[in-house]
Enzyme design. Structure first.
Site, mmCIF file in Angstrom:
data_model
loop_
_atom_site.group_PDB
_atom_site.id
_atom_site.type_symbol
_atom_site.label_atom_id
_atom_site.label_comp_id
_atom_site.label_asym_id
_atom_site.label_seq_id
_atom_site.Cartn_x
_atom_site.Cartn_y
_atom_site.Cartn_z
ATOM 1 N N ARG A 118 -12.595 -4.371 -7.388
ATOM 2 C CA ARG A 118 -12.287 -4.937 -6.071
ATOM 3 C C ARG A 118 -13.569 -5.115 -5.264
ATOM 4 O O ARG A 118 -14.362 -4.178 -5.122
ATOM 5 C CB ARG A 118 -11.311 -4.008 -5.346
ATOM 6 N N PHE B 174 0.849 -1.197 0.000
ATOM 7 C CA PHE B 174 0.000 0.000 0.000
ATOM 8 C C PHE B 174 0.882 1.243 0.000
ATOM 9 O O PHE B 174 1.834 1.338 0.777
ATOM 10 C CB PHE B 174 -0.929 0.000 1.213
ATOM 11 N N TYR C 123 -11.110 1.280 10.460
ATOM 12 C CA TYR C 123 -12.345 1.616 9.749
ATOM 13 C C TYR C 123 -12.696 0.662 8.617
ATOM 14 O O TYR C 123 -13.699 0.865 7.928
ATOM 15 C CB TYR C 123 -12.317 3.054 9.232
ATOM 16 N N LYS C 124 -11.922 -0.383 8.419
ATOM 17 C CA LYS C 124 -12.261 -1.361 7.388
ATOM 18 C C LYS C 124 -13.080 -2.483 8.025
ATOM 19 O O LYS C 124 -14.245 -2.297 8.347
ATOM 20 C CB LYS C 124 -10.987 -1.867 6.709
ATOM 21 N N ASP D 208 1.610 -4.924 8.378
ATOM 22 C CA ASP D 208 0.422 -4.076 8.269
ATOM 23 C C ASP D 208 -0.791 -5.009 8.174
ATOM 24 O O ASP D 208 -0.901 -5.799 7.237
ATOM 25 C CB ASP D 208 0.528 -3.189 7.027
#
Length: 424
Positions: A383, A129, A223-224, A198
Site C-alpha cells: 500500500r 475498516f 492523523y492521516k 467514514d
C-alpha cells in the site's frame, strides 16, 4: 517512456511545490505512508512546546480561557469543515474515530428506529475498516439488530425495507477504491436509509462535499492526511437536520449545555457540541491545528481541487512507472484506474512476499505499508499513499526505482525482511 528528467520538470512546474517546505521530511526518505500517519508539520514542535511551557507551565488553569483551550474542538472543527464541504459550527474535533463512530451510529440508529421500528439492520462492506465493523457489531448486539456485510457491488441491492443505516468508508483502506458519495447517499435516502460515512482516507486527500451529497453523519481521522500526529483527535459531523434530534450515548460533561454549572442532570448542548464527551486533549489539539493550518495553506493555490488534481497526477504516474519498470514480477494493480473511483493511494497485490517487499523498500528509504489478505479472493497488499502537500513527482520516480531494484535483486527473500513486526 517517462524519465527522471520528466518527473523533475513536473516538479518545477508544480504550483503546490512550496507547500512541501511546511513539513519536516527526513533526509533520504521517500514517504508514501501518509495515508496511515502523516508527516510532522514544521510548526508543530514549537506550537506544542508553547502549549506546554507557556500555556500550561505559566498560564496553568487560566489557559482554558486565556489561551482558547475551551473552544478548540469547535475552532479546529471549523477548519476541518472547510475540507469536507461542511459549514461553520457543524464539525467538532474530538476523541478517536472509533469513539466518534459509536456516537454517530448510535444517533443514526435511534433516528432510524424512531421513524420505523421494523428497520433492524445495518449494512456495511465486508472490506470496511475493521474498527468500524467492530463498533457496528457491538451496537447491533446492544440494540437487537443485525449487521449485514456485503461486497461493494452489492451495496445498492442491499438497501432493503428493513435496513436502518448504511455505514461506509468513503475510500477503502485496503484498495483505495472510492464510493460516489452523492449517488450512494441518494440511493440510500430513496430506500429510507440513513448514511454514516467514514472519511478517514478521504478528508484532506480527495474533494468531499458532505452538504452537496446530502449525507447524514460523518466521522474522520486527524492523523492521516490531516497530519495531526500519532493518535491525533478525530472529528465528527452531523447534518443540522439531525444534530439536535437525539443526545448521543456518551453524555459526558463536555457535551453539556453548560458544563460549569455542575448540575446533576444532563442537558445536551445545542448542535454538534453535544457530540463532545470528556475533557479535551489540549496538547494533541495543538499539534492537530498545525496540520490543519498546513492543509489550509493550499487554499490560495486552489484548495482541495488543486490538491486532488495533483494526487491524481502522482498516482497516475506511479501506476504507469510500475507497469513500465516492474513488469514480470507478479504485481497486480488493485486500486481502480478511473479517477472518479480512486482515492489518494495505490495498492498492489502479490501472491507471495508482499510483506517482505515492503520491508525491503523501507530499508532502502521508501516507506509504504502492508495489509494482509483474507486468505480467499483478496491477496496481500503493498500500500502506497500519496499526500500531495509534500510528495513530488521525483519522489514517485525514486520509489518505483527502488521497487524495481528490490524485485530484480530478489532482496525480499532475505530472512530479516520476512520477520513480522507488530505494526505492518
Amino acid at each position: 517512456m517517462t524519465t527522471l528528467q520528466d518527473c523533475r520538470a513536473l516538479d518545477a512546474q508544480d504550483p503546490l511545490r512550496a507547500l512541501r517546505d511546511l513539513f519536516t521530511l527526513p533526509r533520504g526518505v521517500t514517504y508514501l505512508d501518509g495515508n496511515s500517519l502523516g508527516v510532522l508539520p514544521r510548526s508543530a514542535a514549537s506550537r506544542v512546546a508553547r502549549a506546554v511551557e507557556e500555556e500550561w507551565g505559566q498560564g496553568l488553569i487560566r489557559s482554558w480561557n486565556t489561551a482558547g483551550w475551551f473552544d478548540m474542538p469547535q475552532r479546529l472543527g471549523d477548519k476541518i469543515a472547510l475540507l469536507v464541504g461542511a459549514k461553520p459550527g457543524e464539525v467538532v474535533a474530538t476523541d478517536t474515530t472509533s469513539i466518534n463512530l459509536y456516537k454517530v451510529l448510535s444517533a443514526a440508529l435511534r433516528i432510524a428506529c424512531s421513524r420505523d421500528p421494523a428497520r433492524k439492520a445495518v449494512v456495511s462492506e465486508r472490506s470496511n475498516f475493521p474498527t468500524d465493523l467492530y463498533i457496528a457489531e457491538s451496537l447491533c448486539e446492544q440494540h437487537g439488530m443485525e449487521l449485514r456485510l456485503v461486497e461493494e457491488s452489492q451495496v445498492a441491492a442491499s438497501l432493503q425495507a428493513d435496513v436502518a443505516v448504511l455505514m461506509l468508508t468513503h475510500v477503502n483502506y485496503r484498495t483505495g477504491a472510492m464510493h460516489d458519495m452523492a449517488s450512494v447517499t441518494r440511493a440510500a435516502h430513496e430506500a429510507g436509509v440513513l448514511t454514516v460515512w467514514d472519511l478517514a482516507h478521504s478528508a484532506g486527500a480527495v474533494v468531499v462535499d458532505l452538504h452537496g451529497a446530502d449525507a447524514d453523519f460523518a466521522i474522520g481521522c486527524g492523523y492521516k492526511y490531516l497530519n495531526g500526529g500519532p493518535g491525533a483527535p478525530a472529528f465528527a459531523w452531523v447534518h443540522p437536520t439531525h444534530a439536535d434530534r437525539f443526545r448521543q450515548p456518551l453524555s459526558g460533561w463536555w457535551g453539556h449545555a453548560a458544563p460549569f454549572e455542575f448540575t446533576p442532570g444532563y442537558r445536551p448542548a445545542a448542535g454538534i457540541s453535544r457530540y463532545l464527551c470528556g475533557t479535551q486533549p489540549i496538547l494533541s489539539m495543538a499539534a492537530l491545528e498545525c496540520g490543519l493550518d498546513a492543509m489550509l495553506a493550499a487554499q490560495p493555490l486552489g484548495g482541495m481541487p488543486a490538491l486532488r488534481n495533483k494526487s491524481l497526477a502522482l498516482t497516475d504516474l506511479f501506476i504507469r512507472l510500475v507497469e513500465e519498470r516492474c513488469g514480470g514480477h507478479g504485481l497486480s494493480l488493485v486500486t481502480p484506474r478511473e479517477h472518479a473511483r480512486r482515492g489518494s493511494q495505490v495498492c498492489l497485490s502479490r501472491a507471495d512476499g508482499a510483506y517482505a517487499i515492503v520491508q525491503a523498500l523501507i530499508e532502502r528509504g521508501v516507506i509504504g505499508d502492508f495489509r494482509a489478505g483474507d486468505g480467499g479472493a483478496h491477496a496481500d497488499i503493498l500500500r502506497f499513499g500519496f499526500t500531495p502537500l509534500y510528495i513530488g513527482f521525483e519522489d514517485v520516480w525514486n520509489a518505483v526505482e527502488q521497487l524495481r531494484l528490490v524485485l530484480a535483486g530478489r532482496e525480499w527473500q532475505r530472512p530479516e525482511f520476512n520477520r513480522k513486526q507488530a505494526v505492518t
